[in-house]
Design a protein around this motif. Structure first.
Motif, PDB file in Angstrom:
ATOM      1  N   GLU A 178      -7.127 -45.489  -2.554  1.00  0.00           N
ATOM      2  CA  GLU A 178      -8.332 -46.219  -2.950  1.00  0.00           C
ATOM      3  C   GLU A 178      -9.559 -45.313  -2.886  1.00  0.00           C
ATOM      4  OE1 GLU A 178      -7.863 -50.834  -2.208  1.00  0.00           O
ATOM      5  OE2 GLU A 178      -7.767 -49.782  -0.293  1.00  0.00           O
ATOM      6  N   PHE A 245     -12.206 -45.773   4.315  1.00  0.00           N
ATOM      7  CA  PHE A 245     -12.475 -46.932   3.452  1.00  0.00           C
ATOM      8  C   PHE A 245     -13.968 -47.233   3.379  1.00  0.00           C
ATOM      9  CE2 PHE A 245     -12.981 -50.213   6.831  1.00  0.00           C
ATOM     10  CZ  PHE A 245     -13.836 -51.108   6.196  1.00  0.00           C
ATOM     11  N   LEU A 250     -13.003 -49.324  -1.607  1.00  0.00           N
ATOM     12  CA  LEU A 250     -11.720 -49.981  -1.822  1.00  0.00           C
ATOM     13  C   LEU A 250     -11.473 -50.143  -3.319  1.00  0.00           C
ATOM     14  CD1 LEU A 250     -12.160 -52.813   0.850  1.00  0.00           C
ATOM     15  CD2 LEU A 250     -10.948 -50.643   1.139  1.00  0.00           C
ATOM     16  N   HIS A 254      -6.489 -53.399  -2.129  1.00  0.00           N
ATOM     17  CA  HIS A 254      -7.092 -54.506  -1.392  1.00  0.00           C
ATOM     18  C   HIS A 254      -7.405 -55.698  -2.292  1.00  0.00           C
ATOM     19  CE1 HIS A 254      -7.417 -51.981   2.189  1.00  0.00           C
ATOM     20  NE2 HIS A 254      -7.735 -53.086   2.839  1.00  0.00           N
TER      21      HIS A 254
END
Length: 366
Positions: A178, A245, A250, A254
């Motif tokens: 991510e 994160f 993200l 997620h």
């Protein structure tokens, strides 16, 4: 936009670290309100109190009532004011920690966060999740700063159910993929700016640590041992993933995980377990190299993270049901838009079903 790096003021990790809580709280204030469940106070209270014997600070324990609500936060603020507490600590699981962070925010006091499991990267974050009195999600309270101290007692954490640290590995597994997606798309981060190279490096180290030590840590924990591999995975799950994160952002993993709640069967699954499957979905969306997909799938199978919808409890995988998840994951309020390429609900639905098919294929082959 400005690049922003954010992290806890101090991160402490080691065996019996809770014995040192007094030493780390004393520079922050003279009287600590320690919030924990009744079971937590009974189990850890004496250990913590011993650490206050030789410091110029007092500790007041207060029982957590079970949910991070506005009413509970207000009650604990009143307790702290009446007792004259000028520092707050949360000792326990995610809801205890979120409550402590919110109480400290409203009091304008420093906060010490003491997780009793390494099941997510939330302890390091500047965020509290607030619930209604009925247990439904109410709102996110975004805080102006990360915790002053995060203290990880690895003796306590290693004694928790192994599923918790494995779920933490699932949450941490998504961090690098991510983060890299957010950097490639020049997305804004959870900290409000653009990613730094430092945060991305932490995200990469998080992934490398899981690949190197994740299986070794699980085996050691199942044998009742706290080894260097366990220590490294606790750091990866909590600190490295938290910095990665929050400092990068993200994306699809997620977004898919958050939307899995539309399938009631997944209610038993932990956050990190759903994120692990969401990571596979993101890799499919990005058409990741076969070697990488196989590596991540193999890791999940070895440590016991979900690789199929059935692993999450979903037996009916009709396209209409999965499309509802995909549409939710693509909502403007979700983080799917942080991918460097535009995706549609149809593409996400296909990726979820394909990730499930890959998981079934490799499960049979393992």
């Amino acid at each position: 936009m400005t690049r922003i790096y954010t992290s806890p003021g101090k991160y402490i990790q080691g065996p019996d670290a809770l014995c040192e809580l007094g030493a780390h709280a004393a520079p922050l204030g003279s009287k600590l309100l320690a919030i924990a469940t009744a079971t937590g106070i009974e189990r850890l209270g004496a250990k913590i109190e011993r650490g206050f014997a030789d410091v110029d600070a007092e500790i007041v324990f207060e029982r957590f009532e079970g949910e991070c609500t506005e009413h509970e936060i207000e009650r604990l603020c009143a307790v702290a004011r009446e007792a004259g507490c000028d520092v707050v600590a949360g000792i326990g699981g995610g809801k205890v920690l979120d409550t402590a962070k919110a109480v400290a925010y409203y009091l304008g006091a420093p906060v010490v966060v003491c997780p009793t499991a390494a099941s997510s990267d939330a302890p390091c974050s500047a965020l509290s999740v607030i619930y209604s009195d009925t247990g439904a999600l109410d709102r996110y309270l975004y805080l102006p700063a990360n915790p002053d101290v995060v203290l990880m007692d690895t003796t306590v954490i290693a004694g928790a159910p192994v599923r918790l640290i494995v779920a933490g590995m699932g949450d941490a597994l998504a961090t690098y993929f991510e983060a890299k997606a957010c950097v490639n798309s020049d997305a804004s981060t959870c900290a409000g700016g653009k990613a730094t190279g430092t945060a991305l490096a932490c995200a990469r180290l998080c992934f490398d640590t899981l690949m190197e030590d994740g299986v070794k840590a699980k085996v050691a924990l199942e044998a009742g041992c706290c080894t260097p591999a366990v220590e490294r995975v606790i750091e990866a799950n909590t600190l490295l993933s938290g910095i990665g994160f929050e400092g990068c952002g993200l994306a699809a993993a997620h977004a898919v995980s958050n939307s899995m709640g539309l399938l009631p069967e997944t209610g038993h699954a932990m956050h990190g377990e759903k994120v692990a499957f969401g990571t596979l979905v993101q890799l499919v969306l990005e058409n990741a190299p076969t070697e990488l997909l196989e590596r991540v799938l193999g890791f999940c199978l070895e440590v016991g993270l979900p690789v199929t919808l059935e692993d999450l409890g979903v037996e009916d995988i009709s396209r209409d049901r999965i499309m509802a998840v995909a549409e939710s994951a693509c909502a403007p309020t979700e983080t799917m838009g942080n991918l460097p390429v535009a995706v549609t609900p149809d593409m996400v639905c296909d990726a979820i079903l394909a990730a499930d098919a890959f998981g079934r294929y490799y499960s049979l082959d393992s």
